[in-house]
Design an enzyme around this catalytic site. Structure first.
Site, short mmCIF file in Angstrom:
data_model
loop_
_atom_site.label_atom_id
_atom_site.label_comp_id
_atom_site.label_asym_id
_atom_site.label_seq_id
_atom_site.Cartn_x
_atom_site.Cartn_y
_atom_site.Cartn_z
N SER A 1 0.85 -1.19 0.00
CA SER A 1 0.00 0.00 0.00
C SER A 1 0.88 1.24 0.00
CB SER A 1 -0.94 0.05 1.21
OG SER A 1 -1.45 1.37 1.42
N TYR B 1 -3.28 1.37 10.80
CA TYR B 1 -3.09 0.80 9.46
C TYR B 1 -1.77 1.30 8.86
CZ TYR B 1 -3.98 -0.01 4.45
OH TYR B 1 -3.88 -0.38 3.14
#
Length: 328
Positions: A144, A157
Site C-alpha cells: 500500500s 493501518y
C-alpha cells in the site's frame, strides 16, 4: 488431472476471497499456475476456487487466518504436500480501521496489527526456509502507498504498512546471497475493490471508493509481472507514484490537507460505527470490485487527470523554489 511440475509453477495467494487477492488469483490461474489460495472465510474461498478452476487452474483452497502462526505453517505444509514446491508467495491479506485514533476500540487496533504486520511476518517466516531449500522463490508483498505516506485517520493501518516495508527491506538484505530469491514490494493507491466496504469505520466515517481509485486487475497484473520479472519496489500506476512524489516534497502539507478532508467527511456523513472484517471473515460482496461514490472514468481520462496533476505539482515546485531563491 496432474500438472507437469517441470512446466507449471505454483503460487500462493493470501486474502484471495475478494478484492485485489481475488483478482490476483484469477490472473495467476489464467497464466497457467497451480494455485493455493487462502482466506479466513470458507465460503468466499470456495467461490474463489470455483472461479479459478473455471479458468483452468489446479487449485487448493486452505482456510487460513494469517494472524495465527500455526495456520500459516499449516498452509505452507499443505502446499508442499500438494504441489511439491512453492514458486511465488503473495502476501496480500489485510484489514483496515479508520477513525479518530482514540475512538477505534483497542481490540480492533490490535487485530489490525496482527493481521497486517504479523500476517506478512508469518508468511515470510514460513515460506523463506522453503525458498532457501529450493534456492529459488519470489515473495511479493502488497504493501500500500501507506508504506510511504500516512493514510488519514488510519494511524494503526499506516503503522503496519510502514512496518511491513521496513521488515521486508531487512529481509531483502538477508537473502541477498541467494541470487534466485527475490523480495518484491508494491505500493498501490486506493483500489476500486471491496476493501473499503469491508473495512472498519469509526468517528462518523462512512465513505465509498473514490471514482479515481485504481483498478484491482491492474494491480494484479503487476503482481503477475513481478512473478516473471522480479523488482524490489514498485508503484502500480501514475497516481501512486505521484502521491509518493508529492508527499516526499510536501509531507506536512499533504498530511494536514488529507486529514482536513477526512474531518469534513466525518461531520457530513456521521456514519454508524462498524468493525467490518477486522474480527471476522469478509462478508458479501465477495467479489473483485466495490461500490464507488461516482461513475468510474475511463483509463484515458484518468491518464489526462494524472498528467494535469503532475504539471500542477511541477509548477508548484517551481514556484516554491523561486520564492526560496528570491529570499536568499
Amino acid at each position: 488431472m496432474m500438472n507437469n511440475r517441470e512446466t507449471v509453477k505454483t503460487a500462493i495467494v493470501t486474502g484471495a476471497s475478494s478484492g485485489v487477492g481475488l483478482a490476483t488469483a484469477e490472473a495467476f490461474a489464467t497464466a497457467g499456475y497451480n494455485l493455493v489460495i487462502a482466506a479466513r472465510g470458507a465460503e468466499g474461498l470456495e467461490k474463489a476456487a470455483d472461479r479459478c478452476i473455471a479458468l483452468g487452474a489446479e487449485v487448493l483452497a486452505v482456510p487460513t487466518d494469517m494472524a495465527k502462526a500455526e495456520d500459516v505453517e499449516m498452509l505452507v505444509n499443505k502446499a508442499i504436500v500438494k504441489f511439491g514446491e512453492i514458486d511465488v508467495w503473495i502476501n496480500n491479506a489485510g484489514v483496515m480501521a479508520s477513525g479518530k485514533f482514540e475512538e477505534i476500540p483497542m481490540v480492533i487496533c490490535e487485530q489490525v496489527i496482527k493481521t497486517n504486520l504479523m500476517g506478512y511476518m508469518h508468511g515470510a517466516y514460513y515460506v523463506l526456509p522453503i525458498f532457501k531449500n529450493q534456492k529459488k522463490g519470489i515473495l511479493i508483498n502488497n504493501v500500500s502507498i501507506a508504506g510511504y505516506m500516512p493514510a488519514p485517520y488510519s494511524a494503526i493501518y499506516t503503522a503496519t504498512k510502514h512496518g511491513i516495508r521496513g521488515m521486508m527491506n531487512g529481509i531483502q538484505g538477508e537473502v541477498s546471497n541467494f541470487p534466485n530469491i527475490h523480495i518484491c514490494n508494491i505500493y498501490p493507491q486506493v483500489q476500486q475493490s471491496t476493501g473499503n466496504s469491508h473495512s472498519a469505520k469509526y468517528s462518523g466515517l462512512a465513505f465509498k471508493v473514490p471514482p479515481f481509485a485504481a483498478d484491482p486487475k491492474d494491480t494484479a497484473a503487476l503482481i503477475l509481472k513481478l512473478a516473471k520479472s522480479p523488482k524490489k519496489d514498485n508503484f502500480p500506476d501514475k497516481t501512486s507514484f505521484l502521491l509518493n512524489s508529492v508527499y516526499t516534497l510536501f509531507p506536512k502539507f499533504i498530511t494536514n490537507a488529507t486529514s482536513t478532508s477526512m474531518r469534513v467527511m466525518m461531520k457530513l456523513k456521521d456514519g454508524e460505527p462498524t468493525d467490518g472484517n477486522v474480527l471476522k471473515p469478509s462478508q458479501d460482496p465477495l467479489q473483485i470490485y466495490g461500490e464507488t461514490s461516482m461513475p468510474v472514468p475511463s483509463k484515458s481520462t484518468k491518464n489526462i487527470i494524472s498528467a494535469a496533476l503532475i504539471v500542477g505539482v511541477g509548477l508548484l515546485v517551481l514556484k516554491t523554489f523561486g520564492k526560496s531563491k528570491s529570499s536568499i
